[in-house]
Motif scaffolding. Sequence first.
Motif, mmCIF file in Angstrom:
data_model
loop_
_atom_site.group_PDB
_atom_site.id
_atom_site.type_symbol
_atom_site.label_atom_id
_atom_site.label_comp_id
_atom_site.label_asym_id
_atom_site.label_seq_id
_atom_site.Cartn_x
_atom_site.Cartn_y
_atom_site.Cartn_z
ATOM 1 N N SER A 96 0.821 -1.221 0.000
ATOM 2 C CA SER A 96 0.000 0.000 0.000
ATOM 3 C C SER A 96 0.852 1.268 0.000
ATOM 4 O O SER A 96 0.471 2.268 -0.619
ATOM 5 C CB SER A 96 -0.954 -0.002 1.197
ATOM 6 O OG SER A 96 -0.235 -0.030 2.406
ATOM 7 N N GLN A 97 1.989 1.245 0.657
ATOM 8 C CA GLN A 97 2.856 2.431 0.678
ATOM 9 C C GLN A 97 3.297 2.793 -0.741
ATOM 10 O O GLN A 97 3.223 3.951 -1.152
ATOM 11 C CB GLN A 97 4.088 2.166 1.560
ATOM 12 C CG GLN A 97 5.047 3.340 1.622
ATOM 13 C CD GLN A 97 6.306 3.026 2.411
ATOM 14 O OE1 GLN A 97 6.711 1.877 2.531
ATOM 15 N NE2 GLN A 97 6.920 4.057 2.951
ATOM 16 N N THR A 98 3.720 1.796 -1.496
ATOM 17 C CA THR A 98 4.175 2.027 -2.866
ATOM 18 C C THR A 98 3.003 2.445 -3.753
ATOM 19 O O THR A 98 3.120 3.392 -4.543
ATOM 20 C CB THR A 98 4.830 0.751 -3.432
ATOM 21 O OG1 THR A 98 5.875 0.343 -2.555
ATOM 22 C CG2 THR A 98 5.392 0.993 -4.813
ATOM 23 N N THR A 99 1.871 1.754 -3.625
ATOM 24 C CA THR A 99 0.709 2.079 -4.446
ATOM 25 C C THR A 99 0.266 3.516 -4.212
ATOM 26 O O THR A 99 -0.006 4.258 -5.164
ATOM 27 C CB THR A 99 -0.460 1.113 -4.145
ATOM 28 O OG1 THR A 99 0.004 -0.217 -4.306
ATOM 29 C CG2 THR A 99 -1.624 1.356 -5.092
ATOM 30 N N ASN A 100 0.215 3.937 -2.966
ATOM 31 C CA ASN A 100 -0.193 5.314 -2.665
ATOM 32 C C ASN A 100 0.836 6.333 -3.139
ATOM 33 O O ASN A 100 0.466 7.424 -3.575
ATOM 34 C CB ASN A 100 -0.480 5.476 -1.172
ATOM 35 C CG ASN A 100 -1.785 4.814 -0.784
ATOM 36 O OD1 ASN A 100 -2.759 4.869 -1.529
ATOM 37 N ND2 ASN A 100 -1.800 4.178 0.359
ATOM 38 N N ALA A 101 2.103 5.976 -3.061
ATOM 39 C CA ALA A 101 3.146 6.904 -3.520
ATOM 40 C C ALA A 101 3.035 7.143 -5.023
ATOM 41 O O ALA A 101 3.073 8.288 -5.480
ATOM 42 C CB ALA A 101 4.531 6.378 -3.163
ATOM 43 N N ALA A 118 -0.101 4.364 -14.820
ATOM 44 C CA ALA A 118 -1.219 3.480 -15.159
ATOM 45 C C ALA A 118 -0.727 2.060 -15.405
ATOM 46 O O ALA A 118 -1.317 1.088 -14.908
ATOM 47 C CB ALA A 118 -1.973 4.011 -16.386
ATOM 48 N N ARG A 119 0.359 1.924 -16.152
ATOM 49 C CA ARG A 119 0.904 0.597 -16.452
ATOM 50 C C ARG A 119 1.276 -0.141 -15.164
ATOM 51 O O ARG A 119 0.909 -1.305 -14.965
ATOM 52 C CB ARG A 119 2.130 0.713 -17.359
ATOM 53 C CG ARG A 119 2.676 -0.631 -17.837
ATOM 54 C CD ARG A 119 3.987 -0.459 -18.590
ATOM 55 N NE ARG A 119 5.071 -0.064 -17.716
ATOM 56 C CZ ARG A 119 5.698 -0.884 -16.858
ATOM 57 N NH1 ARG A 119 5.342 -2.144 -16.752
ATOM 58 N NH2 ARG A 119 6.692 -0.457 -16.110
ATOM 59 N N VAL A 120 1.959 0.543 -14.261
ATOM 60 C CA VAL A 120 2.398 -0.095 -13.021
ATOM 61 C C VAL A 120 1.203 -0.401 -12.114
ATOM 62 O O VAL A 120 1.149 -1.466 -11.487
ATOM 63 C CB VAL A 120 3.469 0.767 -12.312
ATOM 64 C CG1 VAL A 120 3.783 0.237 -10.928
ATOM 65 C CG2 VAL A 120 4.742 0.808 -13.155
ATOM 66 N N LEU A 121 0.234 0.489 -12.064
ATOM 67 C CA LEU A 121 -0.969 0.201 -11.269
ATOM 68 C C LEU A 121 -1.684 -1.044 -11.798
ATOM 69 O O LEU A 121 -2.209 -1.845 -11.024
ATOM 70 C CB LEU A 121 -1.917 1.403 -11.273
ATOM 71 C CG LEU A 121 -1.463 2.622 -10.464
ATOM 72 C CD1 LEU A 121 -2.369 3.819 -10.747
ATOM 73 C CD2 LEU A 121 -1.416 2.313 -8.974
ATOM 74 N N GLY A 122 -1.684 -1.219 -13.109
ATOM 75 C CA GLY A 122 -2.283 -2.417 -13.690
ATOM 76 C C GLY A 122 -1.551 -3.678 -13.291
ATOM 77 O O GLY A 122 -2.158 -4.732 -13.102
ATOM 78 N N LEU A 123 -0.239 -3.586 -13.132
ATOM 79 C CA LEU A 123 0.541 -4.746 -12.696
ATOM 80 C C LEU A 123 0.283 -5.070 -11.229
ATOM 81 O O LEU A 123 0.367 -6.223 -10.822
ATOM 82 C CB LEU A 123 2.039 -4.491 -12.919
ATOM 83 C CG LEU A 123 2.478 -4.377 -14.372
ATOM 84 C CD1 LEU A 123 3.924 -3.923 -14.461
ATOM 85 C CD2 LEU A 123 2.286 -5.703 -15.093
ATOM 86 N N MET A 124 -0.036 -4.050 -10.450
ATOM 87 C CA MET A 124 -0.269 -4.251 -9.014
ATOM 88 C C MET A 124 -1.598 -4.962 -8.752
ATOM 89 O O MET A 124 -1.717 -5.718 -7.809
ATOM 90 C CB MET A 124 -0.217 -2.920 -8.287
ATOM 91 C CG MET A 124 1.170 -2.330 -8.263
ATOM 92 S SD MET A 124 1.182 -0.748 -7.430
ATOM 93 C CE MET A 124 2.941 -0.540 -7.166
ATOM 94 N N ARG A 125 -2.603 -4.673 -9.566
ATOM 95 C CA ARG A 125 -3.907 -5.325 -9.492
ATOM 96 C C ARG A 125 -4.484 -5.401 -8.068
ATOM 97 O O ARG A 125 -4.923 -6.457 -7.628
ATOM 98 C CB ARG A 125 -3.849 -6.716 -10.105
ATOM 99 C CG ARG A 125 -3.666 -6.675 -11.595
ATOM 100 C CD ARG A 125 -3.932 -7.997 -12.240
ATOM 101 N NE ARG A 125 -3.173 -9.085 -11.679
ATOM 102 C CZ ARG A 125 -2.344 -9.844 -12.356
ATOM 103 N NH1 ARG A 125 -2.157 -9.660 -13.630
ATOM 104 N NH2 ARG A 125 -1.720 -10.836 -11.770
ATOM 105 N N THR A 126 -4.497 -4.284 -7.380
ATOM 106 C CA THR A 126 -5.113 -4.224 -6.050
ATOM 107 C C THR A 126 -6.322 -3.300 -6.111
ATOM 108 O O THR A 126 -6.482 -2.537 -7.071
ATOM 109 C CB THR A 126 -4.129 -3.673 -4.996
ATOM 110 O OG1 THR A 126 -3.802 -2.312 -5.330
ATOM 111 C CG2 THR A 126 -2.853 -4.506 -4.928
ATOM 112 N N GLY A 127 -7.121 -3.343 -5.081
ATOM 113 C CA GLY A 127 -8.279 -2.453 -5.005
ATOM 114 C C GLY A 127 -7.870 -0.992 -5.010
ATOM 115 O O GLY A 127 -8.519 -0.154 -5.648
ATOM 116 N N VAL A 128 -6.791 -0.671 -4.314
ATOM 117 C CA VAL A 128 -6.316 0.715 -4.266
ATOM 118 C C VAL A 128 -5.821 1.138 -5.649
ATOM 119 O O VAL A 128 -6.109 2.246 -6.107
ATOM 120 C CB VAL A 128 -5.211 0.887 -3.199
ATOM 121 C CG1 VAL A 128 -4.616 2.279 -3.231
ATOM 122 C CG2 VAL A 128 -5.749 0.562 -1.807
ATOM 123 N N ALA A 129 -5.112 0.240 -6.330
ATOM 124 C CA ALA A 129 -4.640 0.548 -7.683
ATOM 125 C C ALA A 129 -5.830 0.800 -8.609
ATOM 126 O O ALA A 129 -5.809 1.727 -9.431
ATOM 127 C CB ALA A 129 -3.774 -0.596 -8.219
#
Length: 186
Positions: A96-101, A118-129
């Motif tokens: 979550s720290q990385t996703t929020n950053a 956007a590309r990296v958030l797609g790789l994370m595939r979390t609710g926050v992303a």
Amino acid sequence: SDAVIKKSLEDLSTPVRIAGLEALAVRPIPDTRPRLRILAGNARPEVRRPAVLAWLKSLSPAEDSLIFPFVSPLLFDTDEEIRIIAVNAVEDLNDSQTTNAIGALVIDQSPRVRSAVARVLGLMRTGVALQYLGKMAGDGDPAVRRAVVEALGRFRQDDSGPILRSMAERETDSGLRGLIDATLSR
């Protein structure tokens, strides 16, 4: 050889130093890490960029915990390329720290940075992303919206479908609308 590469890091000639840094990005030499960290703080972007890349490449998978503290301030660097390098460096950190950053960069001035986010958030595939991608769905730049659609395509249809359908209703670019439709059809 390792000795030549190490010597190039101390060379006063910027092109020689950059060549050494680029060589280290391809084939890391662990004991150069302290010098790379110093060069990553260099004021000249042409030196900083390859130094940051070389330092990141010098890390082993077991050293992931070192990435975020190093990269975190670089996410907000004045140099667009450094911000992109920093975003790409955290793609394997799924916390979550990385996703929020990186989520804070959804409003970055650079479309290239926002597309990388956007590309990296797609790789994370979390609710926050997914929430951050939802905020990016109405981005003014079609390249960013395309990156958002591609990122949403990595999520389960149940999760990403509402955002994609909303995008499809508003999208004016026919090519992008086709991509949205294709993503929804999967």
